[in-house]
Design an enzyme around this catalytic site. Sequence first.
Site: not given
Ligand SMILES: Cc1ncc(COP(=O)(O)O)c(C=O)c1O
Length: 384
Positions: A178
């Site tokens: 990210k």
């Molecule tokens: C649009 C979106 N929402 C939520 C997430 C979930 O993030 P995390 O891996 O921090 O739980 C991601 C992960 O890539 C994502 O692309």
Amino acid sequence: MADTLRSDWLTTGPKVKQFEREFAAYVGAPASLAVSSCTSALHLALLTFGVGPGDAVLTTPMTFCSGVNVIEHVGARPILVDVEPDTLNIDAARAEEALKKLSKEREGVRVKVLLPVHLYGHACDMEALLKLAEEYGLEVIEDAAHALPAKYKGRMIGTPIETSKGRVLSCYSFYAIKNLTTGEGGMLAGPPELVEDARIWGLHGMSRDAWKRYGAEGSWHYEVIRAGFKYNMMDLQAAIGLHQLKKLRGFHARRREIVRRYNEAFSPLAQFQTPVERPEVEHAWHLYVLRLNPDCFQLSRNQFIEELRARNIGTSVHFIPIHVHPYYRDKYAYKPEDFPVAYREYQRIVSLPLSPRMTDADVTDVIEAVYDIVARPHGGSRAA
Ligand SMILES: Cc1ncc(COP(=O)(O)O)c(C=O)c1O
């Protein structure tokens, strides 16, 4: 980081508090809660709004599965709404149609939350969505996993919009790839009373968090007031996050520079459609998603990915729409054409490498690989 390793706090402690404060100040949020992932932030947001069985959540099929999985976890029903053709974000006009239809047809389903995703880092049409939320009495959970540091109408995603009633919770991801990373991690931002409620859900449902319990001013006593979860961030992660936060502007500037070069290279080619950035939006440029124009290109998206791979360029597809995944397809009897824009666009999207660590030569490699593929007989014509 080293001082955290030497300190008495490895897990949730003073660095987490500092990260929460500095992050909230950065995005302009009234309060924030550091958690283990964006997925846990999204789950906590649903719990905080009291979403459960009998409730429905309006969201997009064009997203990562986690935002929809958590709706299932709380026993609610996801209702998918097709996306805008340019941004691939949830389409507010279609959301309104869905809400009108639901209020007429399905007395049993109560839509409680609107869950837009700022896909790839491009802010959704928040004015239209917040207006809908107000009209239909919905809470808003924005998935801002990609949207740091995105702006909508001059405001950072996370800064409350004055016209809304303030019932918006924003969820960020600090996963490894990210725009800001803590390895794994996330943040929930929003009004203090909601964030404090989420804090209880996120630490076993205990009335006091570990920091207060074990800190100098704390006591041994705590009460479990709900069957909560364990979603806290560690000080070790927060120490990384604090450093990353300082570098975020620079990271973002580098992302923009790479995007500028990609756009300059690919927009003259008829084979491709380059990503949009609407005038009222400042894109976070988490992902650079190129779209193939099938009428001008003989290769399928999958063949294009293979050709890039053969030239040592790694790509991905963001995302396989939710309604195509077997769990959701089978549970809700979805057909691919139920969300025609999401499905059509899914078949022609490809995410090119985009990271602030890429050198100018890396960017040139990607551009040259694409040009090389296009120049070959199967690649179609060069002319715009
Ligand atoms: C649009 C979106 N929402 C939520 C997430 C979930 O993030 P995390 O891996 O921090 O739980 C991601 C992960 O890539 C994502 O692309």
